[in-house]
Design a protein around this motif. Structure first.
Motif, PDB file in Angstrom:
ATOM      1  N   THR A  66      20.300  -0.023  29.177  1.00 50.78           N
ATOM      2  CA  THR A  66      20.004  -0.026  30.617  1.00 50.78           C
ATOM      3  C   THR A  66      21.206   0.423  31.438  1.00 50.78           C
ATOM      4  OG1 THR A  66      20.639  -2.356  30.899  1.00 50.78           O
ATOM      5  CG2 THR A  66      18.332  -1.885  30.324  1.00 50.78           C
ATOM      6  N   PHE A  85      21.476   4.381  30.992  1.00 50.31           N
ATOM      7  CA  PHE A  85      20.413   5.128  31.673  1.00 50.31           C
ATOM      8  C   PHE A  85      19.919   4.325  32.880  1.00 50.31           C
ATOM      9  CE2 PHE A  85      20.310   6.083  27.132  1.00 50.31           C
ATOM     10  CZ  PHE A  85      20.476   7.462  27.140  1.00 50.31           C
ATOM     11  N   LEU A 122      19.150   5.110  35.950  1.00 52.10           N
ATOM     12  CA  LEU A 122      18.095   5.689  36.781  1.00 52.10           C
ATOM     13  C   LEU A 122      16.749   5.617  36.069  1.00 52.10           C
ATOM     14  CD1 LEU A 122      19.962   8.821  38.200  1.00 52.10           C
ATOM     15  CD2 LEU A 122      19.736   6.547  39.211  1.00 52.10           C
ATOM     16  N   LEU A 123      16.753   5.905  34.782  1.00 52.31           N
ATOM     17  CA  LEU A 123      15.509   5.898  34.020  1.00 52.31           C
ATOM     18  C   LEU A 123      14.979   4.481  33.816  1.00 52.31           C
ATOM     19  CD1 LEU A 123      13.436   7.559  32.374  1.00 52.31           C
ATOM     20  CD2 LEU A 123      14.922   7.262  30.386  1.00 52.31           C
ATOM     21  N   LEU A 124      15.883   3.527  33.578  1.00 48.05           N
ATOM     22  CA  LEU A 124      15.483   2.144  33.291  1.00 48.05           C
ATOM     23  C   LEU A 124      15.822   1.224  34.458  1.00 48.05           C
ATOM     24  CD1 LEU A 124      16.710   1.985  29.585  1.00 48.05           C
ATOM     25  CD2 LEU A 124      14.397   2.437  30.414  1.00 48.05           C
ATOM     26  N   PHE A 125      15.661   1.719  35.658  1.00 45.49           N
ATOM     27  CA  PHE A 125      16.024   0.960  36.851  1.00 45.49           C
ATOM     28  C   PHE A 125      15.250  -0.355  36.935  1.00 45.49           C
ATOM     29  CE2 PHE A 125      15.289  -0.132  41.324  1.00 45.49           C
ATOM     30  CZ  PHE A 125      16.594  -0.218  41.777  1.00 45.49           C
ATOM     31  N   ASN A 126      13.963  -0.330  36.617  1.00 46.01           N
ATOM     32  CA  ASN A 126      13.123  -1.524  36.750  1.00 46.01           C
ATOM     33  C   ASN A 126      13.396  -2.576  35.682  1.00 46.01           C
ATOM     34  OD1 ASN A 126      11.758  -0.622  39.036  1.00 46.01           O
ATOM     35  ND2 ASN A 126      10.209   0.449  37.836  1.00 46.01           N
TER      36      ASN A 126
END
Length: 274
Positions: A113, A116, A118-122
């Motif tokens: 996390t 990445f 931005l990709l795994l923001f949630n």
């Protein structure tokens, strides 16, 4: 001729490089698992850095508005965590055993996390699981907890860490799922307030999650909160025990004044200050 010299130099250099990794592993093993003052100081620094990382994970929802600075800190933390995980892997006696530990996979997930964001923001709220892995690690209890002889301090600390971790994980999940899309949840503090009031079953009702999914999530938080609170209360009122391994049956927890093992009746010789 020059090529032959380079080949000879390369061959001569290979044994040194092959010996460098074992030496590094031995050194790291001494630092992470040794009992020398130098090793203890090293682990104290590692734990202090872990505390700073956990503080960053908890404060991350408030730092996201400062996006360039937050992203820079995110990658710096990822570098630090990569070095820590790699060093612990080299220091472990078995890489296979290291990879079987739950704490290792939690740390790897946190690292992903961070790499990445931005990709795994949630999924960033799951980084606080690092708190659970640190408080349940052998390094922490071999260093900070080595001064405690009884098991109560360790049990209470681990139960409290589990409870606090759950609070922040549930808060992050509520925030990621319902913030800014539900009128009652305008920020992270609102999500934290809802989580605490729900898991304590206070239920003021000023903030409620909409729909069937929201109700199911509320039920999970309430049931999990009650379970963790009961577990925490049990560790507080549990009778005082000391750690002493029985030579016959291996039972590790005994009453401070125990003369015989409750499991097998073997004679014990528990050290005490009296």
């Amino acid at each position: 001729m020059a090529e032959e010299v380079l080949v000879e130099q390369g061959v001569a250099g290979d044994p040194g490089r092959r010996r460098a990794l074992p030496r590094l592993r031995v050194r790291l093993r001494e630092l992470y698992h040794g009992a020398s003052p130098e090793a203890v100081r090293f682990r104290l620094w590692v734990i202090a850095i872990d505390v700073l990382l956990i503080g960053f994970f908890i404060a991350a929802p408030f730092l996201r508005d400062y996006y360039p600075v937050y992203l820079t800190l995110d990658y710096v933390v990822a570098l630090v965590l990569t070095l820590d995980v790699g060093a612990r892997a080299l220091a472990d006696t078995s890489l296979r055993v290291f990879l079987r530990r739950l704490s290792t996979w939690l740390d790897l997930f946190v690292l992903v996390t961070l790499l990445f964001p931005l990709l795994l923001f949630n999924f960033a709220f799951l980084r606080v699981l690092r708190l659970w892995s640190v408080l349940h690690s052998e390094i922490f209890w071999d260093t900070v907890g080595r001064r405690y002889d009884d098991s109560r301090v360790e049990d209470v600390s681990k139960s409290l860490a589990t409870l606090v971790t759950f609070i922040f994980v549930a808060t992050g999940f509520v925030y990621a799922s319902f913030a800014r899309s539900h009128p009652g949840l305008n920020g992270y503090v609102d999500a934290l307030y809802f989580t605490v009031t729900t898991l304590t079953t206070t239920g003021f009702g000023d903030i409620t999650l909409p729909g069937a999914w929201g109700r199911l999530l509320t039920i999970v938080i309430m049931i999990s909160g009650i379970t963790l609170f009961v577990r925490f209360a049990q560790t507080l009122i549990r009778p005082y025990k000391v750690r002493f391994t029985c030579q016959d049956c291996g039972l590790m927890r005994h009453d401070p004044d125990a003369v015989h093992c409750k499991a097998c009746g073997a004679l014990l010789n528990i050290p005490n200050d009296e």
